[in-house]
Design a protein around this motif. Sequence first.
Motif, PDB file in Angstrom:
ATOM      1  N   HIS A   1      -4.562  12.742   1.729  1.00 25.70           N
ATOM      2  CA  HIS A   1      -3.904  11.789   1.591  1.00 25.70           C
ATOM      3  C   HIS A   1      -4.723  10.698   1.268  1.00 25.70           C
ATOM      4  CE1 HIS A   1      -0.987  14.558   3.911  1.00 25.70           C
ATOM      5  NE2 HIS A   1       0.098  13.982   3.044  1.00 25.70           N
TER       6      HIS A   1
ATOM      7  N   SER B   1       0.535  -1.186   0.095  1.00 22.74           N
ATOM      8  CA  SER B   1      -0.163  -0.327  -0.317  1.00 22.74           C
ATOM      9  C   SER B   1       0.927   1.613  -0.151  1.00 22.74           C
ATOM     10  CB  SER B   1      -0.624   0.137   1.475  1.00 22.74           C
ATOM     11  OG  SER B   1      -1.598   1.072   1.202  1.00 22.74           O
ATOM     12  N   ILE B   2       0.488   2.523  -0.962  1.00 22.17           N
ATOM     13  CA  ILE B   2       1.233   3.433  -1.172  1.00 22.17           C
ATOM     14  C   ILE B   2       0.520   4.718  -0.632  1.00 22.17           C
ATOM     15  CG2 ILE B   2       2.329   4.737  -2.753  1.00 22.17           C
ATOM     16  CD1 ILE B   2       4.303   2.345  -1.398  1.00 22.17           C
ATOM     17  N   ARG B   3       0.820   5.435  -0.156  1.00 16.14           N
ATOM     18  CA  ARG B   3       0.502   6.854   0.558  1.00 16.14           C
ATOM     19  C   ARG B   3       0.455   7.769  -0.823  1.00 16.14           C
ATOM     20  NH1 ARG B   3      -2.329   8.404   5.096  1.00 16.14           N
ATOM     21  NH2 ARG B   3      -1.782  10.675   5.031  1.00 16.14           N
ATOM     22  N   TYR B   4      -0.038   9.151  -0.930  1.00 13.71           N
ATOM     23  CA  TYR B   4      -0.389   9.545  -1.731  1.00 13.71           C
ATOM     24  C   TYR B   4      -1.085  11.159  -1.730  1.00 13.71           C
ATOM     25  CZ  TYR B   4       0.092   6.839  -6.059  1.00 13.71           C
ATOM     26  OH  TYR B   4       0.991   5.755  -6.725  1.00 13.71           O
ATOM     27  N   SER B   5      -0.581  11.822  -1.255  1.00 12.17           N
ATOM     28  CA  SER B   5      -0.954  13.819  -1.343  1.00 12.17           C
ATOM     29  C   SER B   5      -1.902  13.901  -2.435  1.00 12.17           C
ATOM     30  CB  SER B   5       0.201  14.403  -1.366  1.00 12.17           C
ATOM     31  OG  SER B   5       0.938  14.373  -0.623  1.00 12.17           O
TER      32      SER B   5
END
Lengths: 166, 193
Positions: free
Chosen positions: B114, B46-50
């Motif tokens: 986010h 899982s990758i976090r994005y702004s």
Amino acid sequence: MLRVNGDIVKAAVTVAAMVLAWSVTEVEGRNARALLHEHVFDTERLLDHTGSECVGVPDCVSVEGPVTVLGVDQIRVLAVSCPDSHPFGWHWDTEQHEHLHVRLVGRTRTALTFSMSNRADAAGQSRIFVGCSTQLFDVTRSGSQQSRSGVRSKSQFPWLLGGGAR
Amino acid sequence: MTAISRPAATQLAVVLGIVMALAYAGAASAAACDGVPQCEPQTQASIRYSAWETKGWAYYCTGDHPYYWNTAQVLGFGNNFSFDNKCFTVTENPFAEDEPSKFDATITNFCFKHENITVTLGCSQQSTGVPCKNNTSKVVKDPNCPIVSGTQKTFCSQGPVPACIQVWEEQCASGAVYCTADEAVIWCVTCGP
């Protein structure tokens, strides 16, 4: 019953958007690229550091690169190396302005090399973070981030994004 | 040409873009293994994005299901992947998929905060080059039949620590057999039910 092919709908919407963009340029009588640069990027908005450089990385330490300031139309190349204690470079992340485009352009076992470019008419800055490990990087098991940039947000929904929105 | 004010036109263009994005998102929300033979889903981190942020990512099929399939018939934009968050568009870059295991995409968070995204690939034991009709195939042990000359190939991922798979074709009395060796594990695929 009328059935519409989904691909045709997508193509029609794409063409409509292109015509619309062309009409804007036509009406204004100005260079389209200049319009994009001047009016579409919010050059105050920062994309924050989300800590992605250590996601899924065993025994990870985060190594910060220097703050890099890019003037208008500037491109810079920067390498970030891992320390001897955690010599192997894995993933990366940044803190950067929306209008900068940061791209991974090279990788050795112990360092990652990036290009940074400025796509607007104002200076911007970026700081790169690299996740460093005691274990060798394995691209097939973890994937590889290739680039990061912001979506052009100025004048779209300013009441929601605002300056410096996170 | 009808005159339209730039702010109105720009916002209309954005709305159209979001409509398109949602259309593609819908296409990509099918199960990752739809239409892929000998398939297993492989879930990535899982990758976090702004908010309003775009990242390019390359993901790879691995293990004993090393082949990423792109079954799309139009411009190579396939849907043998899925993702778990409707804030995102995931646009496949087929021209960057220059290795049999590689999936390449541009991923954008269009929400105003986010968000995290997890991508799942449809990964196969069968190479896309295996010519089985109607996707009917089965996985077998290596029968050790004679290797067809010129069919042995090695594919390696790029980078300082390449991961390689070897492929070859064998000609048995019952027909052709298509074999893969990955991390010292060997398996083969034959056509037919």
